[in-house]
Scaffold this active site. Structure first.
Site, short mmCIF file in Angstrom:
data_model
loop_
_atom_site.label_atom_id
_atom_site.label_comp_id
_atom_site.label_asym_id
_atom_site.label_seq_id
_atom_site.Cartn_x
_atom_site.Cartn_y
_atom_site.Cartn_z
CG ASN A 1 -0.23 0.02 2.48
OD1 ASN A 1 0.96 0.10 2.73
ND2 ASN A 1 -1.10 0.51 3.44
CB THR B 1 6.96 2.63 5.39
OG1 THR B 1 6.61 1.00 5.33
CG2 THR B 1 6.46 3.16 6.66
CE1 TYR C 1 6.72 -4.05 13.32
CE2 TYR C 1 8.00 -4.56 15.29
CZ TYR C 1 7.81 -4.50 13.80
OH TYR C 1 8.70 -5.00 13.15
CE1 TYR D 1 -6.61 -18.08 10.44
CE2 TYR D 1 -6.92 -19.30 8.45
CZ TYR D 1 -7.38 -18.43 9.42
OH TYR D 1 -8.43 -17.57 9.23
P1 NAD Z 1 9.29 -1.53 5.65
O1 NAD Z 1 8.68 -0.40 6.03
O2 NAD Z 1 10.50 -0.97 4.80
O3 NAD Z 1 8.41 -2.28 4.91
C1 NAD Z 1 7.02 -2.71 4.82
C2 NAD Z 1 6.36 -2.65 3.80
O4 NAD Z 1 4.99 -2.77 4.07
C3 NAD Z 1 6.23 -1.32 3.04
O5 NAD Z 1 6.66 -1.54 1.79
C4 NAD Z 1 4.85 -0.70 3.32
O6 NAD Z 1 4.42 0.33 2.79
C5 NAD Z 1 4.25 -2.03 3.40
N1 NAD Z 1 2.82 -1.90 4.15
C6 NAD Z 1 2.47 -1.44 5.35
N2 NAD Z 1 1.20 -1.87 5.88
C7 NAD Z 1 0.75 -2.34 4.84
C8 NAD Z 1 -0.52 -2.73 4.61
N3 NAD Z 1 -1.47 -2.79 5.43
N4 NAD Z 1 -0.81 -3.39 3.47
C9 NAD Z 1 0.18 -3.48 2.34
N5 NAD Z 1 1.20 -3.46 2.53
C10 NAD Z 1 1.69 -2.68 3.92
O7 NAD Z 1 9.93 -2.56 6.43
P2 NAD Z 1 11.01 -3.65 6.53
O8 NAD Z 1 12.04 -3.46 7.35
O9 NAD Z 1 11.20 -3.98 4.91
O10 NAD Z 1 10.12 -4.75 7.16
C11 NAD Z 1 9.56 -5.75 6.56
C12 NAD Z 1 8.92 -6.72 7.60
O11 NAD Z 1 10.02 -7.39 8.31
C13 NAD Z 1 7.75 -6.12 8.63
O12 NAD Z 1 6.98 -6.77 8.85
C14 NAD Z 1 8.56 -5.94 9.84
O13 NAD Z 1 7.80 -6.17 10.83
C15 NAD Z 1 9.72 -7.23 9.94
N6 NAD Z 1 10.89 -6.93 10.60
C16 NAD Z 1 11.99 -6.02 10.33
C17 NAD Z 1 13.12 -6.00 10.91
C18 NAD Z 1 14.10 -4.94 10.26
O14 NAD Z 1 15.13 -4.96 10.85
N7 NAD Z 1 14.16 -4.43 9.26
C19 NAD Z 1 13.25 -6.56 12.05
C20 NAD Z 1 12.02 -7.29 12.55
C21 NAD Z 1 11.06 -7.59 11.79
N1 UDP Z 2 -9.62 -14.34 2.27
C1 UDP Z 2 -8.81 -13.60 1.51
N2 UDP Z 2 -8.64 -14.04 0.23
C2 UDP Z 2 -8.97 -15.68 -0.13
C3 UDP Z 2 -9.59 -16.34 1.18
C4 UDP Z 2 -9.95 -15.48 2.13
O1 UDP Z 2 -8.48 -12.48 1.64
O2 UDP Z 2 -8.56 -15.81 -1.13
C5 UDP Z 2 -10.02 -13.60 3.64
C6 UDP Z 2 -11.40 -13.88 3.88
O3 UDP Z 2 -12.01 -12.61 3.54
C7 UDP Z 2 -11.68 -13.73 5.27
C8 UDP Z 2 -10.02 -14.01 5.79
O4 UDP Z 2 -9.32 -14.25 4.77
O5 UDP Z 2 -11.82 -12.62 5.92
C9 UDP Z 2 -9.92 -15.72 6.69
O6 UDP Z 2 -10.43 -16.48 5.67
P1 UDP Z 2 -10.84 -18.01 6.24
O7 UDP Z 2 -11.32 -18.73 5.54
O8 UDP Z 2 -9.78 -18.57 7.44
O9 UDP Z 2 -12.28 -17.49 7.23
P2 UDP Z 2 -13.69 -17.43 7.07
O10 UDP Z 2 -13.70 -16.72 5.69
O11 UDP Z 2 -14.45 -18.38 7.67
O12 UDP Z 2 -13.90 -16.03 8.17
#
Ligand code: NAD
Ligand code: UDP
Ligand code: UDP
Length: 329
Positions: free
Chosen positions: A37, A40, A148, A162
């Site tokens: 999205n 970041t 976080y 799961y």
């Molecule tokens: P980053 O912020 O550069 O990357 C995260 C990405 O996720 C970004 O591109 C951001 O735009 C995207 N994003 C955020 N929310 C989103 C959403 N709701 N839907 C779709 N995209 C979304 O951070 P990173 O350092 O690359 O970290 C990547 C992963 O690794 C994260 O899950 C982070 O928690 C984990 N992590 C990183 C570190 C580190 O040191 N870099 C350490 C521990 C864990």
């Molecule tokens: N989901 C999704 N893509 C898929 C299948 C599921 O995003 O191809 C999402 C769906 O919207 C649901 C969540 O994953 O809210 C959890 O799915 P699950 O089948 O485990 O549970 P349920 O649909 O029974 O809530």
């Protein structure tokens, strides 16, 4: 007979770690769908991949359901640096928890293998050193880091439910501090802050007395760990620590960055942020025995690559805002 490429979804694929992962997967012949999205992440991080027919980028927020067809999923989407994940803490928890449910639901429908980027933050401010996977952690549930830490803890719970309830093939990596090219210059993390400050000749912002420690892993080493974990037999679910066990104090890091950049920046003290862990260092015994993995890039060498990246970035975009340089807690 030609081998059919695997279709792999990388959520957070335009982020720091995600963009390196996309690159490595493409290099090994996989088809990659990057979902992000751009909260970041940056399009710049994956711009060089867009010409590759095996690469596709999709703007999507994983807190909403996603319907695509893939064989494997790497779930990395989540802001990782404290200033970014605390910017909209409710959205951070939603991304970790609702995002995990959606990606697990997707994996369930597709019978796809799914990897979760968990974090050393699930150990909180640890009172056991180094941290092994059996340590249950010391997290403040109501502090500013909790959106976080608790979000990531709940995501681990969902992955294991799961796994037990739906027999999903899961892989959970607990990632420790990682650095390298394509870190966001304005994300407030210590390595990017110190390097950018040193290159600009601005004061190096040392929080607290600098005696707190972290263990810094170079990004290429970490991505190798991701690939090995994903390729491991299905019994290897994790959670498994991935990080560099070489512990460094933040004050030592400041000195190292100053010496590698040849900078004459001064060091300025700032208050220690709330709940800032005093010491953090991974026990990587499991990754070593189960995956044959250990980091090979010394801190000095990884820092040189990272400094070269920021040097180029600053030269090309002299326009990085000065506000990017002095991120304070
Ligand atoms: P980053 O912020 O550069 O990357 C995260 C990405 O996720 C970004 O591109 C951001 O735009 C995207 N994003 C955020 N929310 C989103 C959403 N709701 N839907 C779709 N995209 C979304 O951070 P990173 O350092 O690359 O970290 C990547 C992963 O690794 C994260 O899950 C982070 O928690 C984990 N992590 C990183 C570190 C580190 O040191 N870099 C350490 C521990 C864990
Ligand atoms: N989901 C999704 N893509 C898929 C299948 C599921 O995003 O191809 C999402 C769906 O919207 C649901 C969540 O994953 O809210 C959890 O799915 P699950 O089948 O485990 O549970 P349920 O649909 O029974 O809530
Ligand atoms: N830190 C610092 N100066 C900075 C940024 C961070 O001294 O400009 C410290 C911070 O207080 C923490 C350590 O460096 O003790 C690592 O911080 P970072 O935000 O990179 O990662 P995390 O705290 O999530 O491990």
């Amino acid at each position: 007979m030609s081998v059919v490429a695997k279709r792999i979804l990388v959520t957070g694929g335009a982020g720091f770690l995600g963009s390196h992962l996309c690159e490595r997967l493409l290099a090994q012949g996989d088809d990659v769908l990057c979902v992000d999205n751009y909260f970041t992440g940056r399009k710049d991080n994956v711009a060089h991949l867009l010409g590759d027919l095996h690469f596709e980028a999709m703007r999507h927020d994983i807190t909403h359901p996603l319907f695509v067809e893939v064989d494997e999923i790497y779930n990395l989407a989540c802001p990782a640096s404290p200033i970014h994940y605390q910017f909209d803490p409710v959205q951070t928890t939603k991304t970790s928890v609702i995002g995990a449910i959606n990606m697990l639901g997707l994996a369930k429908r597709l019978k796809a293998k799914i990897f979760q980027a968990s974090t050393s933050e699930i150990y909180g401010d640890p009172n056991v050193h180094p941290q092994s996977e059996t340590y249950r952690g010391n997290v403040n549930t109501i502090g500013p880091r909790a959106c976080y830490d608790e979000g990531k803890r709940c995501a681990e719970t969902l992955f294991f439910d799961y796994f037990r309830q739906h027999r999903l093939r899961i892989r959970v990596a607990r990632i420790f501090n990682t650095y390298g090219p394509r870190m966001h210059p304005n994300d407030g993390r210590v390595v990017s802050n110190f390097i950018v400050q040193a290159l600009k000749g601005a004061p190096i912002t040392l929080y607290g007395d600098g005696s707190q420690t972290r263990a810094f892993c170079f990004v290429d080493d970490l991505i190798e760990g991701f690939l090995r974990l994903m390729a491991a037999p299905d019994e290897v679910t994790g959670p498994i620590n991935l990080g560099n066990p070489h512990e460094t104090s933040v004050a030592e890091l400041a000195e190292l960055v100053l010496s590698l950049t040849g900078s004459r920046s001064s060091i300025t003290r700032r208050p220690l942020p709330i709940d800032d862990p005093v010491q953090r260092c991974p026990d990587i015994g499991q990754a070593s025995t189960m995956l044959g993995w250990h980091p090979t890039t010394p801190l000095q060498e990884g820092l040189k690559h990272t400094i070269a990246y920021f040097d180029k970035l600053l030269t090309e975009r002299g326009a990085i805002e000065d506000s990017a340089l002095l991120v304070t807690p």
